[in-house]
Design an enzyme around this catalytic site. Sequence first.
Site, mmCIF file in Angstrom:
data_model
loop_
_atom_site.group_PDB
_atom_site.id
_atom_site.type_symbol
_atom_site.label_atom_id
_atom_site.label_comp_id
_atom_site.label_asym_id
_atom_site.label_seq_id
_atom_site.Cartn_x
_atom_site.Cartn_y
_atom_site.Cartn_z
ATOM 1 N N GLY A 14 -8.460 -20.651 -7.598
ATOM 2 C CA GLY A 14 -9.394 -21.121 -8.610
ATOM 3 C C GLY A 14 -8.769 -22.234 -9.416
ATOM 4 C CG LEU A 18 -7.380 -27.151 -20.259
ATOM 5 C CD1 LEU A 18 -7.099 -26.428 -21.573
ATOM 6 C CD2 LEU A 18 -7.264 -28.657 -20.434
ATOM 7 C CB ALA A 19 -4.442 -23.871 -15.865
ATOM 8 C CE LYS A 60 -4.883 -20.601 -17.483
ATOM 9 N NZ LYS A 60 -5.653 -20.012 -18.622
ATOM 10 C CG ASP A 115 -13.903 -21.498 -22.961
ATOM 11 O OD1 ASP A 115 -15.094 -21.872 -22.969
ATOM 12 O OD2 ASP A 115 -13.041 -22.022 -22.233
#
Length: 667
Positions: A249, A253-254, A271, A405
């Site tokens: 995935g 940002l990552a 991550k 978020d």
Amino acid sequence: MPAQASFPSQLAALRRLQTLNAHVYAPLRRTGTGRITNGSWTCASCRSSQLSASSSYNSTLARRTFATSSKRYSNQSSNRSSSSSSNTSGKTNNGRRTMLLAAGGGAAATAGLLAFGDDVKYTYEAVERTGRVATALAACVNDYRKTLNLREKIEHDPEEKQRLLKECHQRCADRTLEVLEKSGGIFIKLGQHLSAMNYLLPPEWTTTFIPLQDKCPVSSFESIERMFLEDTGTSLWDYFSEFSREPIGAASLAQVHLATIKETGQRVAVKVQHPSLQRWAPLDMRLTATTFKTLKYFFPEYDLEWLSSEVEISLPKELDFTCEAENARRTAAHFAQAAPQLPLLIPDVLWAKKRLLVMACESGHRLDDLAYMDSHGIDRDEVSATLAHIFNEMIFGEGAPLHCDPHGGNIAIRHNPSKSDRGKTNFDIILYDHGLYRDIPLPLRRSYAKLWLAIIDGDVPRMKQYAYEVAGIGEDKFPLFASAITGRDFINVVSATKSGGVMKPKEASEQKSMSTALQEGMIVDLVQMLGQVPRIILLILKTNDLTRALDESLHTRQGPVRQFLILARYCMRTVFYERLEEIRKLGSVWSNPNKMVKLVGAWWELARVEVKVQVFELWLRVKRALGLGGNVLGQQQVPVGKKGQKRLAKEVEREIGELVREVKATV
């Protein structure tokens, strides 16, 4: 010798390059990716060890090496001119020294040129990046100015004026989307945020940006290996026995890779931050701020600088994965103590660095994968209710952190048949990405709870009172704030509770009227209002919008009814704790009968709402067991005829009216 003859020219060439570097490119490096120190430049990429310490020099070392070598070279030339009678041993030593100096000078020159070459590359990319944003901004500003001027010339054709503006919205949204996708990084993050702001932006903008939720950049595996080495001091393969080259995935940002820890054999999710963010984030934040300042200059009524200010505050925290690790641990601990019955799963964090996060591998399916839920007998209504419990606990729970978020990519669902055997729900909700969190102050939480009770009750005077306590909203901006916080037309917000009010499902006509109001100028007042409210309220609004969108994607049978009843339960609990605290301040309860009466009264008010909600949920479960609901074990959403649907609708409406009257009586 050729090497000796070329040495002064190398020195002069490098000095000319340094002069050009300091005077021409220095202004473009004020973004934090490089700096001039004592006449030499330290490059971000050099600090990131793209040139290893064993084989490269920074520009300061290169200058000193050249200066030393030049002096020795001059002394050697002078000695050779004054004395031609050197012995064979002296010639040999001088030759070796000269060769070493030439080799050292060549290495230093190469390192300096490489550093300068990297500087040129960064400058070129920065100019290209800036030009891309500036070009799109200028085109959009010009497009809107021309369209608005053209609309002013049309007097008796409102449909034509509407068509012109909608087409302009779409052109500018398409143009902006292209820039966001090409630039990546925080621009993708910004676009994701804008896509959820349907209370603020026209639908042409929000729908155009929806693809950004799943369309994110992917960093190369080689760049991830380098970053791991830089941040940990060890090779990636020293810690992991397996590490997927392709991410499972990717976000703005990552991205996340699957891996196996070498020592324990545990399967984990890693991550990793996009390495390019360290270089581009400062410049991108400046470009974002400049964009909104420019929009404010040309269109003063559309002041969106509060949005760029929030990005500047939130982004550094989101880029620090140690903060995310702490948020994840804290949230898991809170729910384990306050709401252990909820099927919420937060992956355990093993360790974290600023740009690396290693956690337990917990996978699932997206919440909009309705086929997966139906095929596994997962009740969508129960999923919706669970989400309502989770995020209301985050907002109203004492000491609870708020995940700000919760979009579709940060929440997953997983079938868990073992729980259904114990009489619980047969699924887990997995919550990812804990970078953006806030704590709601206790006074704000209590006023916010009272505001929602007033909204559910349809009590306009109390709505206005608590809207001012929560966000400083006055009489003139109250209708806008009420619509923004509920996502509903103000007419429905203040409608009689016997007709359902905000608990009624949103119809297409209501959404159309809200969009029309935004097109006709209400958006100006809304933008100005949002620029005045506290930032924590903006994040609460964002969380409301995202969770509301998640719930709508589930297509539940009761619409928003059950969510509002769950909300009322948490609000009443918050008010009860406040009253309990006030009673305790008066002294011992047992010494004063009046205090005991107040305590029992406060408890009774809370208990009545709790009982009514429990009865309502029991009623829903009985209906599902009798086959009157649907969405059970893969059945259709409503497996009854039209008459049956009408009968169920009347039952739900009657039950809603009773529950609303009960809440009104207790508040």
